[in-house]
Structures are given as structure tokens and as C-alpha cells.
Design a protein around this motif. Sequence first.
Motif, PDB file in Angstrom:
ATOM      1  N   PRO A 183      12.671  73.486  -3.491  1.00 41.53           N
ATOM      2  CA  PRO A 183      11.625  72.451  -3.447  1.00 41.53           C
ATOM      3  C   PRO A 183      12.087  71.224  -2.659  1.00 41.53           C
ATOM      4  N   VAL A 184      11.189  70.676  -1.858  1.00 39.48           N
ATOM      5  CA  VAL A 184      11.541  69.562  -0.987  1.00 39.48           C
ATOM      6  C   VAL A 184      12.010  68.350  -1.774  1.00 39.48           C
ATOM      7  N   SER A 185      11.421  68.125  -2.933  1.00 39.94           N
ATOM      8  CA  SER A 185      11.805  66.952  -3.710  1.00 39.94           C
ATOM      9  C   SER A 185      12.978  67.216  -4.652  1.00 39.94           C
ATOM     10  N   GLY A 186      13.464  68.431  -4.721  1.00 39.57           N
ATOM     11  CA  GLY A 186      14.574  68.743  -5.604  1.00 39.57           C
ATOM     12  C   GLY A 186      14.135  68.821  -7.060  1.00 39.57           C
ATOM     13  N   HIS A 187      15.095  68.837  -7.965  1.00 40.00           N
ATOM     14  CA  HIS A 187      14.822  68.963  -9.396  1.00 40.00           C
ATOM     15  C   HIS A 187      15.151  67.693 -10.166  1.00 40.00           C
ATOM     16  N   ARG A 232      27.291  54.311 -16.960  1.00 40.23           N
ATOM     17  CA  ARG A 232      27.680  55.638 -16.463  1.00 40.23           C
ATOM     18  C   ARG A 232      26.574  56.188 -15.574  1.00 40.23           C
ATOM     19  N   VAL A 233      26.902  57.259 -14.868  1.00 37.17           N
ATOM     20  CA  VAL A 233      25.913  57.951 -14.038  1.00 37.17           C
ATOM     21  C   VAL A 233      25.065  58.832 -14.940  1.00 37.17           C
ATOM     22  N   ILE A 234      23.754  58.780 -14.758  1.00 36.19           N
ATOM     23  CA  ILE A 234      22.856  59.628 -15.555  1.00 36.19           C
ATOM     24  C   ILE A 234      21.985  60.467 -14.630  1.00 36.19           C
ATOM     25  N   TYR A 235      21.502  61.574 -15.180  1.00 35.31           N
ATOM     26  CA  TYR A 235      20.576  62.463 -14.472  1.00 35.31           C
ATOM     27  C   TYR A 235      19.197  62.297 -15.091  1.00 35.31           C
ATOM     28  N   GLN A 236      18.179  62.352 -14.246  1.00 32.31           N
ATOM     29  CA  GLN A 236      16.809  62.249 -14.735  1.00 32.31           C
ATOM     30  C   GLN A 236      15.905  63.042 -13.810  1.00 32.31           C
ATOM     31  N   PRO A 237      14.700  63.394 -14.268  1.00 31.93           N
ATOM     32  CA  PRO A 237      13.764  64.091 -13.380  1.00 31.93           C
ATOM     33  C   PRO A 237      13.470  63.242 -12.145  1.00 31.93           C
ATOM     34  N   VAL A 238      13.170  63.899 -11.047  1.00 38.27           N
ATOM     35  CA  VAL A 238      12.897  63.203  -9.798  1.00 38.27           C
ATOM     36  C   VAL A 238      11.723  62.253  -9.980  1.00 38.27           C
ATOM     37  N   THR A 239      11.894  61.000  -9.517  1.00 39.98           N
ATOM     38  CA  THR A 239      10.840  59.995  -9.662  1.00 39.98           C
ATOM     39  C   THR A 239      10.169  59.652  -8.342  1.00 39.98           C
ATOM     40  N   ILE A 240      10.517  60.342  -7.277  1.00 40.63           N
ATOM     41  CA  ILE A 240       9.924  60.057  -5.971  1.00 40.63           C
ATOM     42  C   ILE A 240       8.478  60.529  -5.963  1.00 40.63           C
ATOM     43  N   GLU A 241       7.588  59.626  -5.584  1.00 36.58           N
ATOM     44  CA  GLU A 241       6.178  59.983  -5.475  1.00 36.58           C
ATOM     45  C   GLU A 241       5.946  60.629  -4.117  1.00 36.58           C
ATOM     46  N   PRO A 242       5.297  61.799  -4.091  1.00 34.56           N
ATOM     47  CA  PRO A 242       5.012  62.406  -2.790  1.00 34.56           C
ATOM     48  C   PRO A 242       4.053  61.516  -1.989  1.00 34.56           C
ATOM     49  N   ARG A 243       4.287  61.405  -0.689  1.00 38.16           N
ATOM     50  CA  ARG A 243       3.405  60.614   0.152  1.00 38.16           C
ATOM     51  C   ARG A 243       3.192  61.312   1.481  1.00 38.16           C
ATOM     52  N   GLU A 244       2.099  61.009   2.080  1.00 32.84           N
ATOM     53  CA  GLU A 244       1.788  61.608   3.379  1.00 32.84           C
ATOM     54  C   GLU A 244       2.469  60.785   4.454  1.00 32.84           C
ATOM     55  N   VAL A 245       3.204  61.446   5.301  1.00 31.32           N
ATOM     56  CA  VAL A 245       3.887  60.762   6.388  1.00 31.32           C
ATOM     57  C   VAL A 245       3.096  61.030   7.661  1.00 31.32           C
ATOM     58  N   THR A 246       2.330  60.029   8.074  1.00 23.88           N
ATOM     59  CA  THR A 246       1.505  60.147   9.278  1.00 23.88           C
ATOM     60  C   THR A 246       1.996  59.127  10.284  1.00 23.88           C
ATOM     61  N   PRO A 247       2.178  59.512  11.524  1.00 22.39           N
ATOM     62  CA  PRO A 247       2.656  58.550  12.521  1.00 22.39           C
ATOM     63  C   PRO A 247       1.739  57.328  12.603  1.00 22.39           C
ATOM     64  N   ARG A 248       2.337  56.180  12.836  1.00 23.70           N
ATOM     65  CA  ARG A 248       1.593  54.919  12.855  1.00 23.70           C
ATOM     66  C   ARG A 248       0.437  54.959  13.848  1.00 23.70           C
ATOM     67  N   ILE A 249       0.647  55.540  14.975  1.00 29.68           N
ATOM     68  CA  ILE A 249      -0.372  55.577  16.032  1.00 29.68           C
ATOM     69  C   ILE A 249      -1.640  56.279  15.545  1.00 29.68           C
ATOM     70  N   VAL A 250      -1.484  57.241  14.631  1.00 25.76           N
ATOM     71  CA  VAL A 250      -2.629  57.974  14.108  1.00 25.76           C
ATOM     72  C   VAL A 250      -3.288  57.207  12.971  1.00 25.76           C
ATOM     73  N   ARG A 251      -2.492  56.472  12.187  1.00 25.71           N
ATOM     74  CA  ARG A 251      -3.004  55.759  11.014  1.00 25.71           C
ATOM     75  C   ARG A 251      -3.870  54.565  11.359  1.00 25.71           C
ATOM     76  N   GLU A 252      -3.520  53.853  12.396  1.00 28.25           N
ATOM     77  CA  GLU A 252      -4.146  52.568  12.636  1.00 28.25           C
ATOM     78  C   GLU A 252      -5.496  52.703  13.315  1.00 28.25           C
ATOM     79  N   ASP A 253      -6.511  52.125  12.691  1.00 25.69           N
ATOM     80  CA  ASP A 253      -7.868  52.164  13.228  1.00 25.69           C
ATOM     81  C   ASP A 253      -7.971  51.470  14.573  1.00 25.69           C
ATOM     82  N   LEU A 254      -7.197  50.391  14.761  1.00 25.66           N
ATOM     83  CA  LEU A 254      -7.273  49.651  16.016  1.00 25.66           C
ATOM     84  C   LEU A 254      -6.912  50.528  17.208  1.00 25.66           C
ATOM     85  N   TYR A 255      -5.900  51.380  17.047  1.00 26.85           N
ATOM     86  CA  TYR A 255      -5.495  52.242  18.151  1.00 26.85           C
ATOM     87  C   TYR A 255      -6.592  53.255  18.458  1.00 26.85           C
ATOM     88  N   ALA A 256      -7.199  53.801  17.401  1.00 25.77           N
ATOM     89  CA  ALA A 256      -8.246  54.815  17.594  1.00 25.77           C
ATOM     90  C   ALA A 256      -9.473  54.205  18.276  1.00 25.77           C
TER      91      ALA A 256
END
Length: 200
Positions: free
Chosen positions: A155-159, A170-194
Motif C-alpha cells: 500500500p502506498v501509505s504503508g501500515h 520514547r519512539v512509538i508506533y501508530q496507524p498512519v495518519t496521512i490524509e490522502p490528497r490529490e496531487v494535481t500540477p499547479r498549472i492545471v489547478r489554477e482557474d486563471l491559467y485555464a
Amino acid sequence: MNQKLERLQLLLKDLLGDRITGPECAFNELTIEVSAENYHAVMMQLHDNPALRFEQLVDLSGIDYSEFAGREERRFAVTCHLTSLTHNWRLRVRVFAPDENFPLVDSITDVWNCANWYEREAFDLYGILFEGHTDLRRILTDYGFVGHPFRKDFPVSGHVEMRYDAEQKRVIYQPVTIEPREVTPRIVREDLYARGGDRG
């Protein structure tokens, strides 16, 4: 193919015979494939035979072919890059693990000592086991890490993630807390460019 590679190709066919498949030439480098049962003996001969004399193991890596067209029947491979300083030539050697559920090939640490860490890395990242390796343990991930992160089905986000907890000191282990997000290039995201509007 130049004369030096042609000479090496003939030597490999003559000395290793039906224990290898190939050699194939691509990008001015020869590649041979060897079965898991012949792997160690072939590597010994590549190192010890004066006519071949591959003194140096430059690299050893694992590969997961599970999503590679044409290789569906064999998943895990180990690829070695060898150099002969004596004869000034290079060779790539590939061996497939016969069982994808328990990928196992012989260790070549007794042929090239530097294979030690390379094999540990292939074990850590791909789960490939090396029979005869005297200290096969993780080298890049933490000892408590679950799974093998370079496998195509990992899995891309690991366990789990680890962090230092100041309260527990001390060092502790916990479930992954990274929220999945869409990575879209800035040029595509910005309405001004479009719209071609004012970029002010």
C-alpha cells in the motif's frame, strides 16, 4: 555489438553452455539469465574462471515483475551487475525466484563479500530470501516494519508510522495518519491559467 562484447558472448556460451539463457545485448551491455538451481555455480565460475574474471560485483537488486508485460508467470528476480577489471567488460546476470510466495535464491556473499548489504536490501524491500546468507535482516526499514515496501502490491501509505512521543520519552508506533490528497500540477489547478486571465 563491438568485438569485445562478441568475444565475451562466445566465451559465455562456450563456458556456461545450457546453464544460461542468452546472452542478449542491449545498450551495449550483455545480459544472461540463469536458473535458481544454477545461480551460485554460474556466479562462482564468472568470478573464478581466468577467461571471464569478473572480480567486482557492482550492484545487486531485487525486481518485482508483477506488473511487467510478458513476465506474469515469474514475479521476483535478482539482477547483478558485474565488472571484469582484468578484461574491461561488464555483464548483467538475472535469476528468477521459482516460487513467488516464498522467493528464495542462493546467497553469493561467499563469492563477493560486498553482496552482503545488497542482499539485505533486496530482502528488506522485496522480501527475497538468500539461502546461505549469515545475517539476513532488515537494513533500510525499521526492525518492526511490516511488509516489503518495493513490492508492487504494497500500500502506498504503508501500515504504521513511528514518531517520538515527548510525554512517553520514547519512539512509538501508530496507524498512519496521512490524509490522502490529490496531487494535481499547479498549472492545471489554477482557474486563471485555464481562462487566460490576469496573472498579475
